[in-house]
Design a protein around this motif. Structure first.
Motif, mmCIF file in Angstrom:
data_model
loop_
_atom_site.group_PDB
_atom_site.id
_atom_site.type_symbol
_atom_site.label_atom_id
_atom_site.label_comp_id
_atom_site.label_asym_id
_atom_site.label_seq_id
_atom_site.Cartn_x
_atom_site.Cartn_y
_atom_site.Cartn_z
ATOM 1 N N GLY A 169 0.776 -1.224 0.000
ATOM 2 C CA GLY A 169 0.000 0.000 0.000
ATOM 3 C C GLY A 169 0.814 1.283 0.000
ATOM 4 O O GLY A 169 0.254 2.366 -0.085
ATOM 5 N N LYS A 170 2.145 1.188 0.077
ATOM 6 C CA LYS A 170 2.999 2.383 0.021
ATOM 7 C C LYS A 170 2.982 2.937 -1.407
ATOM 8 O O LYS A 170 2.636 2.232 -2.345
ATOM 9 N N PRO A 171 3.371 4.198 -1.592
ATOM 10 C CA PRO A 171 3.424 4.751 -2.958
ATOM 11 C C PRO A 171 4.393 3.959 -3.836
ATOM 12 O O PRO A 171 5.453 3.532 -3.384
ATOM 13 N N SER A 172 4.016 3.751 -5.092
ATOM 14 C CA SER A 172 4.858 2.973 -5.995
ATOM 15 C C SER A 172 6.073 3.790 -6.425
ATOM 16 O O SER A 172 6.061 5.013 -6.409
ATOM 17 N N ALA A 173 7.128 3.085 -6.811
ATOM 18 C CA ALA A 173 8.364 3.715 -7.268
ATOM 19 C C ALA A 173 8.499 3.528 -8.770
ATOM 20 O O ALA A 173 8.048 2.521 -9.329
ATOM 21 N N ARG A 174 9.105 4.471 -9.426
ATOM 22 C CA ARG A 174 9.269 4.410 -10.881
ATOM 23 C C ARG A 174 10.071 3.177 -11.308
ATOM 24 O O ARG A 174 9.732 2.509 -12.287
ATOM 25 N N GLU A 175 11.125 2.843 -10.573
ATOM 26 C CA GLU A 175 12.006 1.733 -10.952
ATOM 27 C C GLU A 175 11.339 0.367 -10.814
ATOM 28 O O GLU A 175 11.727 -0.577 -11.481
ATOM 29 N N THR A 176 10.367 0.249 -9.925
ATOM 30 C CA THR A 176 9.754 -1.057 -9.650
ATOM 31 C C THR A 176 8.244 -1.028 -9.853
ATOM 32 O O THR A 176 7.530 -1.861 -9.296
ATOM 33 N N TYR A 177 7.752 -0.076 -10.647
ATOM 34 C CA TYR A 177 6.308 0.092 -10.854
ATOM 35 C C TYR A 177 5.645 -1.226 -11.210
ATOM 36 O O TYR A 177 6.204 -1.980 -11.993
ATOM 37 N N PRO A 178 4.511 -1.579 -10.675
ATOM 38 C CA PRO A 178 3.631 -0.839 -9.781
ATOM 39 C C PRO A 178 3.951 -1.044 -8.297
ATOM 40 O O PRO A 178 3.176 -0.658 -7.438
ATOM 41 N N PHE A 179 5.088 -1.654 -8.013
ATOM 42 C CA PHE A 179 5.457 -1.932 -6.626
ATOM 43 C C PHE A 179 6.293 -0.792 -6.057
ATOM 44 O O PHE A 179 6.831 0.026 -6.797
ATOM 45 N N CYS A 180 6.440 -0.780 -4.731
ATOM 46 C CA CYS A 180 7.216 0.278 -4.075
ATOM 47 C C CYS A 180 8.687 -0.089 -3.954
ATOM 48 O O CYS A 180 9.534 0.781 -3.800
ATOM 49 N N SER A 181 9.010 -1.371 -4.030
ATOM 50 C CA SER A 181 10.391 -1.810 -3.835
ATOM 51 C C SER A 181 10.624 -3.146 -4.523
ATOM 52 O O SER A 181 9.676 -3.826 -4.935
ATOM 53 N N VAL A 182 11.883 -3.516 -4.617
ATOM 54 C CA VAL A 182 12.245 -4.815 -5.186
ATOM 55 C C VAL A 182 11.679 -5.933 -4.305
ATOM 56 O O VAL A 182 11.252 -6.981 -4.800
ATOM 57 N N ARG A 183 11.651 -5.714 -3.000
ATOM 58 C CA ARG A 183 11.136 -6.722 -2.067
ATOM 59 C C ARG A 183 9.675 -7.064 -2.393
ATOM 60 O O ARG A 183 9.319 -8.235 -2.521
#
Length: 67
Positions: A22-36
């Motif tokens: 539910g955290k804001p997504s990141a450009r590098e891992t869209y639609p996820f917030c992190s690699v984890r």
């Protein structure tokens, strides 16, 4: 080259929360917030936790010609 500081760039993708946490997504891992979170989702797909339903066997036998 800049026509002004008031110009805004329209993002190609809308901002969405991470589907895992539910955290804001990141450009590098869209639609996820992190690699984890991305790896957690991939692991679920590989283990078969996500299942796309298919047709029932009963539907297939209805189309068979009578014997």
């Amino acid at each position: 080259m800049n026509s002004g500081s008031d110009d805004k760039v329209t993002p190609l993708r809308p901002k969405r929360p991470c589907p895992e946490c539910g955290k804001p997504s990141a450009r590098e891992t869209y639609p996820f917030c992190s690699v984890r979170c991305k790896d957690i989702d991939l692991n679920r797909w590989l283990k078969g936790a996500y299942i796309i339903p298919g047709r029932d066997n009963e539907d297939e036998t209805d189309n068979d010609p009578p014997k």
